[in-house]
Design a protein around this motif. Structure first.
Motif, mmCIF file in Angstrom:
data_model
loop_
_atom_site.group_PDB
_atom_site.id
_atom_site.type_symbol
_atom_site.label_atom_id
_atom_site.label_comp_id
_atom_site.label_asym_id
_atom_site.label_seq_id
_atom_site.Cartn_x
_atom_site.Cartn_y
_atom_site.Cartn_z
ATOM 1 N N LYS A 123 0.699 -0.966 0.438
ATOM 2 C CA LYS A 123 0.261 0.133 -0.395
ATOM 3 C C LYS A 123 1.063 1.242 -0.135
ATOM 4 N N LYS A 124 0.475 2.242 -0.471
ATOM 5 C CA LYS A 124 0.735 3.714 -0.404
ATOM 6 C C LYS A 124 0.488 4.515 0.849
ATOM 7 N N VAL A 125 0.921 4.758 1.280
ATOM 8 C CA VAL A 125 1.040 5.949 2.670
ATOM 9 C C VAL A 125 1.020 7.210 2.427
ATOM 10 N N LYS A 126 0.218 8.061 2.603
ATOM 11 C CA LYS A 126 0.894 8.521 3.181
ATOM 12 C C LYS A 126 0.205 9.155 4.055
ATOM 13 N N VAL A 127 1.488 9.633 5.635
ATOM 14 C CA VAL A 127 2.039 9.896 6.599
ATOM 15 C C VAL A 127 1.300 11.653 6.452
ATOM 16 N N LYS A 128 0.572 11.585 8.280
ATOM 17 C CA LYS A 128 0.310 13.363 8.382
ATOM 18 C C LYS A 128 0.485 13.365 10.126
ATOM 19 N N PRO A 129 1.841 13.115 10.533
ATOM 20 C CA PRO A 129 2.125 13.431 11.942
ATOM 21 C C PRO A 129 1.438 14.661 12.612
ATOM 22 N N ASN A 130 1.558 14.604 14.014
ATOM 23 C CA ASN A 130 1.250 15.480 15.473
ATOM 24 C C ASN A 130 -0.703 16.119 14.392
ATOM 25 N N SER A 131 -0.732 15.110 13.853
ATOM 26 C CA SER A 131 -2.681 15.353 13.741
ATOM 27 C C SER A 131 -3.833 15.099 15.676
ATOM 28 N N LYS A 132 -4.613 16.117 15.167
ATOM 29 C CA LYS A 132 -5.280 15.738 16.804
ATOM 30 C C LYS A 132 -5.728 14.467 16.984
ATOM 31 N N CYS A 170 3.497 -8.389 11.202
ATOM 32 C CA CYS A 170 3.083 -8.530 9.255
ATOM 33 C C CYS A 170 3.470 -6.928 8.940
ATOM 34 N N ILE A 171 4.152 -6.143 8.921
ATOM 35 C CA ILE A 171 3.559 -4.941 8.657
ATOM 36 C C ILE A 171 5.089 -4.606 8.211
ATOM 37 N N THR A 172 5.942 -4.308 7.224
ATOM 38 C CA THR A 172 6.873 -3.691 7.251
ATOM 39 C C THR A 172 7.078 -2.420 6.571
ATOM 40 N N ILE A 173 7.249 -1.763 6.355
ATOM 41 C CA ILE A 173 7.339 -0.558 5.380
ATOM 42 C C ILE A 173 8.856 -0.887 4.517
ATOM 43 N N LYS A 174 8.823 -0.693 3.526
ATOM 44 C CA LYS A 174 9.427 -0.758 2.568
ATOM 45 C C LYS A 174 10.022 0.235 2.255
ATOM 46 N N LEU A 175 9.514 1.056 2.138
ATOM 47 C CA LEU A 175 10.468 2.558 1.323
ATOM 48 C C LEU A 175 9.553 3.657 1.898
ATOM 49 N N GLY A 176 10.753 4.703 2.512
ATOM 50 C CA GLY A 176 10.079 6.148 2.893
ATOM 51 C C GLY A 176 10.160 5.837 4.043
ATOM 52 N N LEU A 177 11.153 5.309 5.083
ATOM 53 C CA LEU A 177 10.967 5.333 6.053
ATOM 54 C C LEU A 177 11.378 7.053 7.205
ATOM 55 N N SER A 178 11.835 7.734 6.714
ATOM 56 C CA SER A 178 12.207 9.300 6.656
ATOM 57 C C SER A 178 11.158 10.173 5.657
ATOM 58 N N SER A 179 10.656 9.244 5.363
ATOM 59 C CA SER A 179 9.658 10.368 4.544
ATOM 60 C C SER A 179 8.002 10.639 4.474
ATOM 61 N N ARG A 180 7.162 11.391 3.970
ATOM 62 C CA ARG A 180 5.533 11.177 5.110
ATOM 63 C C ARG A 180 5.218 10.563 3.335
ATOM 64 N N GLN A 181 5.929 10.272 1.990
ATOM 65 C CA GLN A 181 5.198 8.849 1.548
ATOM 66 C C GLN A 181 5.851 7.971 1.229
ATOM 67 N N LYS A 182 5.158 6.657 1.486
ATOM 68 C CA LYS A 182 5.506 5.413 2.156
ATOM 69 C C LYS A 182 4.699 4.473 1.165
ATOM 70 N N LEU A 183 5.834 3.210 0.893
ATOM 71 C CA LEU A 183 5.456 2.347 0.706
ATOM 72 C C LEU A 183 4.930 0.973 1.954
ATOM 73 N N VAL A 184 4.159 0.296 2.183
ATOM 74 C CA VAL A 184 3.508 -0.430 3.831
ATOM 75 C C VAL A 184 3.463 -1.874 2.913
ATOM 76 N N GLU A 185 4.837 -2.414 3.337
ATOM 77 C CA GLU A 185 4.190 -4.504 2.848
ATOM 78 C C GLU A 185 3.199 -4.893 4.032
ATOM 79 N N ILE A 186 2.302 -5.657 3.280
ATOM 80 C CA ILE A 186 1.716 -5.607 4.905
ATOM 81 C C ILE A 186 1.106 -7.169 4.448
#
Length: 75
Positions: free
Chosen positions: A3-12, A55-71
């Protein structure tokens, strides 16, 4: 599944939104410091897809807001 994931940290609020293209937008309460946001992302996705955190692995983008996650849903 990947899955492509866009992360938004510091949300309420903690929230996982599925987009029309199949990607996810995830709002996290944690700041992007010392991997805390990544840990919270893995925990939240594990709950959503009902799999162990291992079972969840962050494949790309460990330090980015755009990530590729394998489930790995085969366990």
């Amino acid at each position: 599944m990947q899955k492509k994931v866009k992360v938004k940290p510091n949300s309420k609020v903690l929230k996982v939104e599925e987009n029309a293209d199949g990607s996810l937008t995830v709002r996290l309460k944690s700041p992007p410091v010392d991997g805390k946001a990544n840990e919270e992302l893995i925990r939240l996705l594990a709950e959503k897809f009902d799999v162990p955190k291992s079972c969840i692995t962050i494949k790309l983008g460990l330090s980015s807001r755009q990530k590729l996650v394998e489930i790995d849903t085969n366990q």
